[in-house]
Motif scaffolding. Structure first.
Motif, PDB file in Angstrom:
ATOM      1  N   CYS A  96       7.710  17.708 -74.839  1.00  0.00           N
ATOM      2  CA  CYS A  96       8.458  16.681 -74.117  1.00  0.00           C
ATOM      3  C   CYS A  96       9.338  17.337 -73.065  1.00  0.00           C
ATOM      4  O   CYS A  96      10.009  18.340 -73.349  1.00  0.00           O
ATOM      5  CB  CYS A  96       9.312  15.878 -75.099  1.00  0.00           C
ATOM      6  N   PHE A  97       9.351  16.775 -71.863  1.00  0.00           N
ATOM      7  CA  PHE A  97      10.293  17.218 -70.843  1.00  0.00           C
ATOM      8  C   PHE A  97      11.433  16.211 -70.801  1.00  0.00           C
ATOM      9  O   PHE A  97      11.248  15.049 -70.433  1.00  0.00           O
ATOM     10  CB  PHE A  97       9.643  17.318 -69.466  1.00  0.00           C
ATOM     11  N   GLY A  98      12.606  16.686 -71.178  1.00  0.00           N
ATOM     12  CA  GLY A  98      13.784  15.824 -71.246  1.00  0.00           C
ATOM     13  C   GLY A  98      14.602  16.207 -72.455  1.00  0.00           C
ATOM     14  O   GLY A  98      14.042  16.544 -73.506  1.00  0.00           O
ATOM     15  N   PRO A  99      15.933  16.196 -72.344  1.00  0.00           N
ATOM     16  CA  PRO A  99      16.779  16.646 -73.443  1.00  0.00           C
ATOM     17  C   PRO A  99      16.791  15.697 -74.641  1.00  0.00           C
ATOM     18  O   PRO A  99      16.379  14.537 -74.549  1.00  0.00           O
ATOM     19  CB  PRO A  99      18.173  16.715 -72.801  1.00  0.00           C
ATOM     20  N   SER A 100      17.273  16.229 -75.760  1.00  0.00           N
ATOM     21  CA  SER A 100      17.458  15.428 -76.972  1.00  0.00           C
ATOM     22  C   SER A 100      18.534  14.377 -76.747  1.00  0.00           C
ATOM     23  O   SER A 100      19.288  14.428 -75.767  1.00  0.00           O
ATOM     24  CB  SER A 100      17.879  16.344 -78.121  1.00  0.00           C
ATOM     25  N   GLY A 101      18.633  13.445 -77.681  1.00  0.00           N
ATOM     26  CA  GLY A 101      19.666  12.417 -77.588  1.00  0.00           C
ATOM     27  C   GLY A 101      21.058  13.013 -77.577  1.00  0.00           C
ATOM     28  O   GLY A 101      21.935  12.570 -76.821  1.00  0.00           O
ATOM     29  N   ASP A 102      21.281  14.045 -78.391  1.00  0.00           N
ATOM     30  CA  ASP A 102      22.595  14.702 -78.414  1.00  0.00           C
ATOM     31  C   ASP A 102      22.899  15.350 -77.075  1.00  0.00           C
ATOM     32  O   ASP A 102      24.001  15.218 -76.533  1.00  0.00           O
ATOM     33  CB  ASP A 102      22.647  15.757 -79.520  1.00  0.00           C
ATOM     34  N   GLY A 266      25.764  24.034 -80.913  1.00  0.00           N
ATOM     35  CA  GLY A 266      24.626  23.677 -81.756  1.00  0.00           C
ATOM     36  C   GLY A 266      23.644  22.721 -81.099  1.00  0.00           C
ATOM     37  O   GLY A 266      22.807  22.114 -81.774  1.00  0.00           O
ATOM     38  N   ILE A 267      23.725  22.571 -79.763  1.00  0.00           N
ATOM     39  CA  ILE A 267      22.851  21.651 -79.037  1.00  0.00           C
ATOM     40  C   ILE A 267      22.010  22.446 -78.045  1.00  0.00           C
ATOM     41  O   ILE A 267      22.537  23.077 -77.130  1.00  0.00           O
ATOM     42  CB  ILE A 267      23.666  20.580 -78.286  1.00  0.00           C
ATOM     43  N   THR A 268      20.693  22.427 -78.235  1.00  0.00           N
ATOM     44  CA  THR A 268      19.784  23.061 -77.282  1.00  0.00           C
ATOM     45  C   THR A 268      19.479  22.069 -76.171  1.00  0.00           C
ATOM     46  O   THR A 268      18.926  21.005 -76.421  1.00  0.00           O
ATOM     47  CB  THR A 268      18.470  23.489 -77.959  1.00  0.00           C
ATOM     48  N   TYR A 269      19.861  22.407 -74.938  1.00  0.00           N
ATOM     49  CA  TYR A 269      19.597  21.521 -73.804  1.00  0.00           C
ATOM     50  C   TYR A 269      18.291  21.957 -73.151  1.00  0.00           C
ATOM     51  O   TYR A 269      18.199  23.036 -72.582  1.00  0.00           O
ATOM     52  CB  TYR A 269      20.742  21.571 -72.786  1.00  0.00           C
ATOM     53  N   SER A 270      17.282  21.096 -73.226  1.00  0.00           N
ATOM     54  CA  SER A 270      15.965  21.387 -72.667  1.00  0.00           C
ATOM     55  C   SER A 270      15.579  20.290 -71.693  1.00  0.00           C
ATOM     56  O   SER A 270      15.516  19.125 -72.067  1.00  0.00           O
ATOM     57  CB  SER A 270      14.937  21.464 -73.805  1.00  0.00           C
ATOM     58  N   GLY A 271      15.330  20.658 -70.439  1.00  0.00           N
ATOM     59  CA  GLY A 271      14.953  19.668 -69.433  1.00  0.00           C
ATOM     60  C   GLY A 271      15.616  19.958 -68.113  1.00  0.00           C
ATOM     61  O   GLY A 271      15.733  21.124 -67.710  1.00  0.00           O
ATOM     62  N   CYS A 272      16.064  18.914 -67.440  1.00  0.00           N
ATOM     63  CA  CYS A 272      16.756  19.056 -66.159  1.00  0.00           C
ATOM     64  C   CYS A 272      18.225  18.692 -66.346  1.00  0.00           C
ATOM     65  O   CYS A 272      18.539  17.627 -66.872  1.00  0.00           O
ATOM     66  CB  CYS A 272      16.128  18.143 -65.107  1.00  0.00           C
ATOM     67  N   LEU A 273      19.101  19.594 -65.929  1.00  0.00           N
ATOM     68  CA  LEU A 273      20.536  19.320 -65.916  1.00  0.00           C
ATOM     69  C   LEU A 273      20.952  19.129 -64.459  1.00  0.00           C
ATOM     70  O   LEU A 273      20.788  20.039 -63.644  1.00  0.00           O
ATOM     71  CB  LEU A 273      21.324  20.468 -66.548  1.00  0.00           C
ATOM     72  N   TYR A 274      21.447  17.938 -64.159  1.00  0.00           N
ATOM     73  CA  TYR A 274      21.823  17.573 -62.790  1.00  0.00           C
ATOM     74  C   TYR A 274      23.329  17.736 -62.653  1.00  0.00           C
ATOM     75  O   TYR A 274      24.099  17.066 -63.337  1.00  0.00           O
ATOM     76  CB  TYR A 274      21.398  16.125 -62.561  1.00  0.00           C
TER      77      TYR A 274
END
Length: 434
Positions: A96-102, A266-274
């Motif tokens: 999946c491309f896009g961060p988790s809900g957290d 404890g949060i892995t940010y995976s995707g695009c951060l704007y």
């Protein structure tokens, strides 16, 4: 997975951002069958509709992906991200491309983002948050001048009041607590107003590696001269000509620090951060973070990007982004948004759109669909922002000229646009000095 193996892709979203992503994904040699939900008139001419699929329903998206052999789900808008669609897709064993809900709370809660920024030690506007109207009004009076009032949650880009006066700010606070933005306004953030030109910097990340994309500048106000109400964006260009190398590196460092802070939390940010920045006299300061590609920034960033987008998105998901190959051409990109009359207020739908084929015959021009639909074999308007007319050229002036030439070739009843996209930037940084 070998580089030759095809990946079937499900793209969630319905705007110009998603059409630009779809076009770029389709260029990849790894792109298999393309699905979209809910899509628009342009997207669904190039991808198959995932009929009846609710993009905001995590279980439904995961189930569709499983039963249709999807290898990659790409989430365009913020609402599915905050709803946890990415979590459900990954739990089903699908990339999946896009961060988790957290992680998406970086956009889903202004207060959450501010607290992360504080812990990370990155420069941003001073602020206070409130759950009651009275104390918020007291703080506005204490600031006694320009400030920004923000509904804490998602409000479709409309929960931010840039107030030049105390009265405007008080009205904004009352709007939030009166339910104007629904539950998003239950908590309100009031912050100092920063001065300078704005700049957007999107970055790709797998939670460890951060790859900055090209800088861009959106035009939020509805009317020329940066007047009128805020919108989702009336036009954009890339790169931003007056950003210094030092400022660019400072913005990249902010995004690195935020990703590292989230990891420490404890949060892995995976995707695009704007990252939305204000280029102040004291250096770049964060205005806001979004948890996805920007709209319309994507429509000028991706056309200039040299990369296999399927490969890059898969690497964001599997933690190997350090091996990605991303570079940029030397061209400029300008995109002008064509809107329905009345936007961002009420507007009519169903107006026939013509001239897109002629516009796309111009050198360097691509027209991305935003608010369109096919009805009885005709392309019609189906939203406030209808089309993003993007031109890529060897000079800033050339890109602007081509974009506006293309706009003239497209027609629909009530077509509205700003004629000054990028004009201020041509005058240089002094155009923002008061």
């Amino acid at each position: 997975m070998s580089t030759a193996e095809k990946v079937d892709i499900l793209l969630l979203g319905a705007g110009g951002r998603e059409h630009a992503m779809l076009r770029k994904l389709a260029e990849s040699p790894r792109a298999g069958k393309l699905w979209a939900a809910p899509g628009n008139g342009g997207i669904l001419a190039e991808a198959e509709l995932a009929e009846g699929l609710d993009q905001n329903d995590p279980a439904a998206v995961a189930e569709f992906a499983k039963t249709h052999g999807i290898g990659l789900v790409v989430i365009g808008p913020e609402a599915p991200l905050v709803a946890g669609v990415g979590d459900a897709v990954r739990a089903a064993g699908i990339a999946c491309f896009g961060p988790s809900g957290d992680a998406a709370q970086m956009e889903g809660s202004k207060l959450f983002a501010k607290q992360v920024m504080e812990r990370a030690g990155v420069p941003t506007a001073r602020y206070k948050s409130f759950t009651e109207q009275g104390p918020a009004e007291d703080y506005v009076r204490e600031l006694a001048g320009p400030c920004v009032v923000k509904a804490d949650g998602l409000a479709a880009g409309k929960g931010v009041i840039v107030a030049q006066t105390t009265d405007e700010a008080l009205a904004g606070v009352r709007e939030c607590f009166a339910g104007q933005f629904g539950a998003a306004g239950n908590t309100v953030v009031v912050e100092e107003m920063l001065k300078g030109p704005e700049c957007s910097l999107l970055a790709l990340t797998d939670g460890k590696t951060v790859i900055p994309l090209a800088s861009s500048q959106d035009h939020k106000r509805a009317l020329e001269g940066d007047l009128g109400p805020n919108t989702g964006g009336m036009g954009v260009y890339s790169p931003v000509p007056f950003v210094t190398p030092e400022e660019h590196e400072a913005m990249v460092e902010v995004e690195r620090k935020v990703v590292a802070q989230l990891a420490a939390d404890g949060i892995t940010y995976s995707g695009c951060l704007y990252g939305g920045f204000m280029l102040t006299k004291n250096g770049p300061k964060v205005l806001e973070f979004n948890a996805r590609f920007g709209d319309p920034e994507t429509q000028v960033v991706l056309p200039r990007m040299k990369a296999d987008l399927v490969d890059v998105f898969m690497r964001c998901d599997n933690g190997t982004l350090d091996g990605a190959d991303v570079s940029w051409d030397d061209d400029w990109a300008v995109s002008v948004v064509l809107t329905s009359a009345g936007y961002p207020g009420s507007y009519e739908k169903g107006k026939e759109v013509t001239g897109i084929e002629e516009a796309e015959k111009l050198e360097g021009v691509t027209v991305y669909h935003a608010g369109t639909a096919m009805v009885d074999g005709k392309l019609v308007t189906n939203g406030g922002r209808v089309l993003n007319v993007t031109a890529v050229a060897g000079s800033f002036e050339g890109a602007r000229e081509q974009a506006y030439k293309a706009c003239e070739l497209i027609d629909f009843e009530g077509k509205t646009l700003r004629h000054d996209i990028g004009a201020r930037a041509l005058r240089g940084r002094s155009a923002w000095e008061l």
